[in-house]
Design a protein around this motif. Sequence first.
Motif, PDB file in Angstrom:
ATOM      1  N   TYR A 106       0.821  -1.224   0.000  1.00 24.22           N
ATOM      2  CA  TYR A 106       0.000   0.000   0.000  1.00 24.22           C
ATOM      3  C   TYR A 106       0.858   1.279   0.000  1.00 24.22           C
ATOM      4  O   TYR A 106       0.631   2.178   0.809  1.00 24.22           O
ATOM      5  N   SER A 166       2.484   2.412  16.563  1.00 24.76           N
ATOM      6  CA  SER A 166       1.890   1.372  15.701  1.00 24.76           C
ATOM      7  C   SER A 166       0.455   1.741  15.363  1.00 24.76           C
ATOM      8  O   SER A 166      -0.284   2.237  16.228  1.00 24.76           O
ATOM      9  N   GLY A 167       0.060   1.492  14.113  1.00 21.48           N
ATOM     10  CA  GLY A 167      -1.325   1.745  13.729  1.00 21.48           C
ATOM     11  C   GLY A 167      -2.260   0.793  14.449  1.00 21.48           C
ATOM     12  O   GLY A 167      -3.291   1.199  14.990  1.00 21.48           O
ATOM     13  N   HIS A 168      -1.893  -0.469  14.471  1.00 20.06           N
ATOM     14  CA  HIS A 168      -2.721  -1.476  15.155  1.00 20.06           C
ATOM     15  C   HIS A 168      -2.859  -1.099  16.632  1.00 20.06           C
ATOM     16  O   HIS A 168      -3.963  -1.064  17.190  1.00 20.06           O
ATOM     17  N   ASN A 171      -5.368   1.783  17.578  1.00 17.65           N
ATOM     18  CA  ASN A 171      -6.781   1.407  17.742  1.00 17.65           C
ATOM     19  C   ASN A 171      -6.996   0.646  19.042  1.00 17.65           C
ATOM     20  O   ASN A 171      -7.929   0.941  19.794  1.00 17.65           O
ATOM     21  N   HIS A 192     -11.323  -3.460  10.667  1.00 22.55           N
ATOM     22  CA  HIS A 192     -10.013  -4.102  10.840  1.00 22.55           C
ATOM     23  C   HIS A 192      -9.885  -4.788  12.208  1.00 22.55           C
ATOM     24  O   HIS A 192     -10.493  -4.354  13.193  1.00 22.55           O
ATOM     25  N   SER A 194      -7.670  -4.601  14.424  1.00 27.28           N
ATOM     26  CA  SER A 194      -7.223  -3.745  15.533  1.00 27.28           C
ATOM     27  C   SER A 194      -8.405  -3.087  16.243  1.00 27.28           C
ATOM     28  O   SER A 194      -8.362  -2.862  17.463  1.00 27.28           O
ATOM     29  N   GLU A 236     -14.632   2.634   8.859  1.00 27.00           N
ATOM     30  CA  GLU A 236     -13.361   2.917   8.175  1.00 27.00           C
ATOM     31  C   GLU A 236     -13.595   3.911   7.047  1.00 27.00           C
ATOM     32  O   GLU A 236     -14.685   3.942   6.464  1.00 27.00           O
ATOM     33  N   SER A 240     -10.386  -1.821   3.950  1.00 21.54           N
ATOM     34  CA  SER A 240      -9.110  -2.319   3.441  1.00 21.54           C
ATOM     35  C   SER A 240      -9.243  -3.607   2.638  1.00 21.54           C
ATOM     36  O   SER A 240      -8.381  -3.932   1.832  1.00 21.54           O
ATOM     37  N   ASP A 265     -11.581   5.151  11.056  1.00 25.77           N
ATOM     38  CA  ASP A 265     -10.204   4.715  10.816  1.00 25.77           C
ATOM     39  C   ASP A 265      -9.871   5.045   9.355  1.00 25.77           C
ATOM     40  O   ASP A 265     -10.439   4.468   8.431  1.00 25.77           O
ATOM     41  N   ALA A 267      -6.992   4.619   7.788  1.00 26.14           N
ATOM     42  CA  ALA A 267      -5.761   3.964   7.320  1.00 26.14           C
ATOM     43  C   ALA A 267      -5.668   3.962   5.789  1.00 26.14           C
ATOM     44  O   ALA A 267      -4.613   4.245   5.227  1.00 26.14           O
ATOM     45  N   HIS A 268      -6.805   3.656   5.132  1.00 20.40           N
ATOM     46  CA  HIS A 268      -6.760   3.524   3.669  1.00 20.40           C
ATOM     47  C   HIS A 268      -7.458   4.670   2.942  1.00 20.40           C
ATOM     48  O   HIS A 268      -7.659   4.593   1.734  1.00 20.40           O
ATOM     49  N   THR A 297      -3.228   5.783  10.010  1.00 21.53           N
ATOM     50  CA  THR A 297      -1.904   5.166  10.138  1.00 21.53           C
ATOM     51  C   THR A 297      -0.887   5.982   9.344  1.00 21.53           C
ATOM     52  O   THR A 297      -1.239   6.704   8.416  1.00 21.53           O
ATOM     53  N   SER A 299       1.532   4.326   7.912  1.00 16.43           N
ATOM     54  CA  SER A 299       2.220   3.279   7.148  1.00 16.43           C
ATOM     55  C   SER A 299       1.774   3.133   5.696  1.00 16.43           C
ATOM     56  O   SER A 299       2.394   2.387   4.954  1.00 16.43           O
ATOM     57  N   LYS A 300       0.689   3.799   5.324  1.00 13.97           N
ATOM     58  CA  LYS A 300       0.199   3.603   3.958  1.00 13.97           C
ATOM     59  C   LYS A 300       0.628   4.791   3.086  1.00 13.97           C
ATOM     60  O   LYS A 300       1.779   4.848   2.685  1.00 13.97           O
ATOM     61  N   GLY A 306       3.527   3.681  12.055  1.00  8.13           N
ATOM     62  CA  GLY A 306       2.924   4.278  13.240  1.00  8.13           C
ATOM     63  C   GLY A 306       1.469   4.613  12.991  1.00  8.13           C
ATOM     64  O   GLY A 306       0.926   4.321  11.925  1.00  8.13           O
TER      65      GLY A 306
HETATM   66  C1  LIG Z   1      -8.012  -0.260   8.616  1.00 11.57           C
HETATM   67  C2  LIG Z   1      -6.695  -0.487   9.289  1.00 11.57           C
HETATM   68  N1  LIG Z   1      -6.502   0.010  10.522  1.00 11.57           N
HETATM   69  C3  LIG Z   1      -5.348  -0.183  11.168  1.00 11.57           C
HETATM   70  C4  LIG Z   1      -4.312  -0.891  10.606  1.00 11.57           C
HETATM   71  C5  LIG Z   1      -3.029  -1.096  11.354  1.00 11.57           C
HETATM   72  O1  LIG Z   1      -2.060  -0.248  10.856  1.00 11.57           O
HETATM   73  P1  LIG Z   1      -0.497  -0.599  10.856  1.00 11.57           P
HETATM   74  O2  LIG Z   1      -0.307  -1.679   9.840  1.00 11.57           O
HETATM   75  O3  LIG Z   1       0.125   0.679  10.433  1.00 11.57           O
HETATM   76  O4  LIG Z   1      -0.151  -1.041  12.216  1.00 11.57           O
HETATM   77  C6  LIG Z   1      -4.458  -1.405   9.319  1.00 11.57           C
HETATM   78  C7  LIG Z   1      -3.356  -2.150   8.686  1.00 11.57           C
HETATM   79  O5  LIG Z   1      -3.296  -2.470   7.566  1.00 11.57           O
HETATM   80  C8  LIG Z   1      -5.690  -1.209   8.636  1.00 11.57           C
HETATM   81  O6  LIG Z   1      -5.889  -1.707   7.416  1.00 11.57           O
END
Ligand SMILES: Cc1ncc(COP(=O)(O)O)c(C=O)c1O
Length: 455
Positions: A106, A166-168, A171, A192, A194, A236, A240, A265, A267-268, A297, A299-300, A306
Amino acid sequence: MTKAAAALLKYSSSDQKRELANRMMRQRVARASLEPRSDPTTPEAAAIPESYYRLDLHPAYLNLLARMAELEPPDIGGVPYFRVHQGLVRDTTQIGGLEYISFSNYNYLGLSGHPALKAAVAAALDRYGTSVSASRIVGGERPIHVELEGALAELLDTEACLAFVSGHGTNVTTIAHLFGPKDLILHDKLVHNSIQMGALLSGARRIAFRHNDWQMVDDLLQRHRRHYERVVVILEGVYSMDGDFPDLPRFVELRERHKVFLMIDEAHSLGVLGARGRGIREHFGLSGNDVDIWMGTLSKSLASCGGYIAGSRALILNLKFNAPGFVFSVGLSPANAAAAFAALQVMAAEPERVAELRRRAGLFLQLARERGLPTGSSKGVSVVPLIVGDTKRCVALTNALLKRGIDVQPILYPGVRERAVRLRFFINGTHTEDQIRWTIGIVEEEWRRFGGRPV
Ligand SMILES: Cc1ncc(COP(=O)(O)O)c(C=O)c1O
């Protein structure tokens, strides 16, 4: 030790003491070797089944081995996970010395590997080192954290923001800290892991509602709201696994009418939705105050590692001093903070990256639909699934595509239910039109070869 030996020890020189102690040790070892060996197990312990104290008999491990064995036959091709990528992954990647078109990462805006991010990381390393070496509350605070959080709060139109390692973990710790046994958590059934883990840890009652079904949430709130103290609805920004997104204004209206919190969330959706990549808020023209807890997050799209929470000053101060995953964890590394901060700057300066990503993802979805590939409810903004609905066929297809030069990953149970097992394509803005057209052609051929029927 006998009294005589003790007395001897007391009045001897240190050499004599050492010699005496050694002799006593040798005698003890000799005696022990003549004695029958006793079983240290207590009678109660003897009755404990082996699987309770042997990790190689752990049920999850045994289950994993069984599932892996099912994928071993040559017509399936083996477990496709943990492929080693030998360089930067954007539109292409290198695995085992060969080049592939990649849809398994991603790196949406192609910013991982961007020169501006690399320079920012190098400067942060130079100035602050590799770690902040403490939780931020006690000694890990650095200017780059404050800069990053300020930029995110500005982008999301909120009073404040807090970055986590961490993203996970963001949450899990945020949800578990804010909600408890007298509260209710309503979440989309496709959220997700998390979010689900945070909800479990909170001890709150948890109800999963049908995907994107705001009417069901309205109904649930009418029936249940009054029985709980705090109630939160969690969604979300872009799902994802499915690549679609909720009708957020509907949920905002429910938030106001039922006096509940709304958490989303992103993240995406950050870097993906909205003209400038500011996410689902920008897409729907909402204000930062319309949602209580903006999660995302690093990370994407932001090409780092993070997570963050953005919202009111009260929310952020509460988390900053109380959320265990923030207080009892090291601060975000300088390199990760600097990469995310630089990514925000590139995104602001080059909004065409966001437009390009959506054009490419839209093209991928359009071509896939034209060929009758089952892409579920994807909106074609970043993630496009190919629903296969059978684990073995899905893994065989993954491995066959790799042989044809395409790197894409399967999503299997428990990530999704068996009949929703799929290949998940992450599109990014650096994919060319040619790569996408070529990929769809190959995917269609292989999918038909494995029994796929056009939808
Ligand atoms: C919707 C969603 N939230 C949280 C996370 C966790 O994020 P991270 O991978 O940065 O820890 C992800 C991971 O892919 C995700 O898809």
